[in-house]
Design an enzyme around this catalytic site. Sequence first.
Site, PDB file in Angstrom:
ATOM      1  N   CYS A  46       0.827  -1.210   0.000  1.00 27.60           N
ATOM      2  CA  CYS A  46       0.000   0.000   0.000  1.00 27.60           C
ATOM      3  C   CYS A  46       0.859   1.257   0.000  1.00 27.60           C
ATOM      4  O   CYS A  46       0.537   2.261  -0.660  1.00 27.60           O
ATOM      5  CB  CYS A  46      -0.924   0.012   1.215  1.00 27.60           C
ATOM      6  SG  CYS A  46      -2.030  -1.408   1.330  1.00 27.60           S
ATOM      7  N   THR A  47       1.947   1.223   0.737  1.00 26.42           N
ATOM      8  CA  THR A  47       2.835   2.384   0.800  1.00 26.42           C
ATOM      9  C   THR A  47       3.390   2.700  -0.584  1.00 26.42           C
ATOM     10  O   THR A  47       3.437   3.864  -0.998  1.00 26.42           O
ATOM     11  CB  THR A  47       3.975   2.119   1.803  1.00 26.42           C
ATOM     12  OG1 THR A  47       3.415   1.946   3.102  1.00 26.42           O
ATOM     13  CG2 THR A  47       4.965   3.263   1.832  1.00 26.42           C
TER      14      THR A  47
END
Length: 213
Positions: A46-47
Site C-alpha cells: 500500500c505504501t
Amino acid sequence: MSTLRLGDTAPDFTQDSTAGPIQFHQWAGDSWVVLFSHPADFTPVCTTELGKTAALSGEFAKRNVKPIAVSVDPLDSHGKWVLDINETQNTTVNFPILADADKKVATLYDMIHPNASATATVRSVFIIDPKKVIRTTLTYPASTGRNFDEILRVIDSLQLTDSHKVATPANWKDGDDVVIVPALQDPAEIAQRFPKGYKAVRPYLRLTPQPNR
C-alpha cells in the site's frame, strides 16, 4: 449492498479524510475520479501504491482526474502514515485518503470480501466519469500491487472513445492505431471523422490512426 456494475451511478457519501470532510459528488465536481481502496495503513504494498499515485499527480491532472484513496483505518493513522509514505517513497501525498473506520464507503462500494478478509478492504479501483458513472472496476488481491500505468491507459481509452467513434485494441496505448466501431458505416461520416483514412483488415476490423493526434 449488491455489487456495483459498469454504468451504475457511483454512490455518494460524506466521510472524513486527510483533506477534511468530503462530500464525494461535490468534491469530484466535473472531474474524472480514481477511487481506490487499500487493505491497511503502514503496510508495504500500500505504501508503494500511494507513493506512486502521488508521483503521477501530473499525469492525473492533465487527464482531469482526481485520485482518492480509502481504507478502514482511522484519520490519525492516515495522518501518521502520510508522513511515512512521503519519506520512504520520496514524494508528497497530495490527494485525500478517506478514513472509513465505520466502513460506510467500504460497504457502499463492496470493498470488503469476507473470503479474502473479513475486516480489511481489498484492492478495489473504480474509475468514475464526470457524470458520476462507474466506467471501470478492477480488483486485486492484497499481495499484488496495482499497475498504475494500466489505470492511466484505461482512462486514456475511455476519454478517447467517449469523444470519437472508436474502440481500442489489445495492448493499445496512447498514440497507437485504434479501431473504427462497427456501428459506424456511413462513408461520408467516416471520411469526415478519419481524414487520415483507415486499413480494413476485415469489414468489421478497420484500423485508423488515433484521431486526436
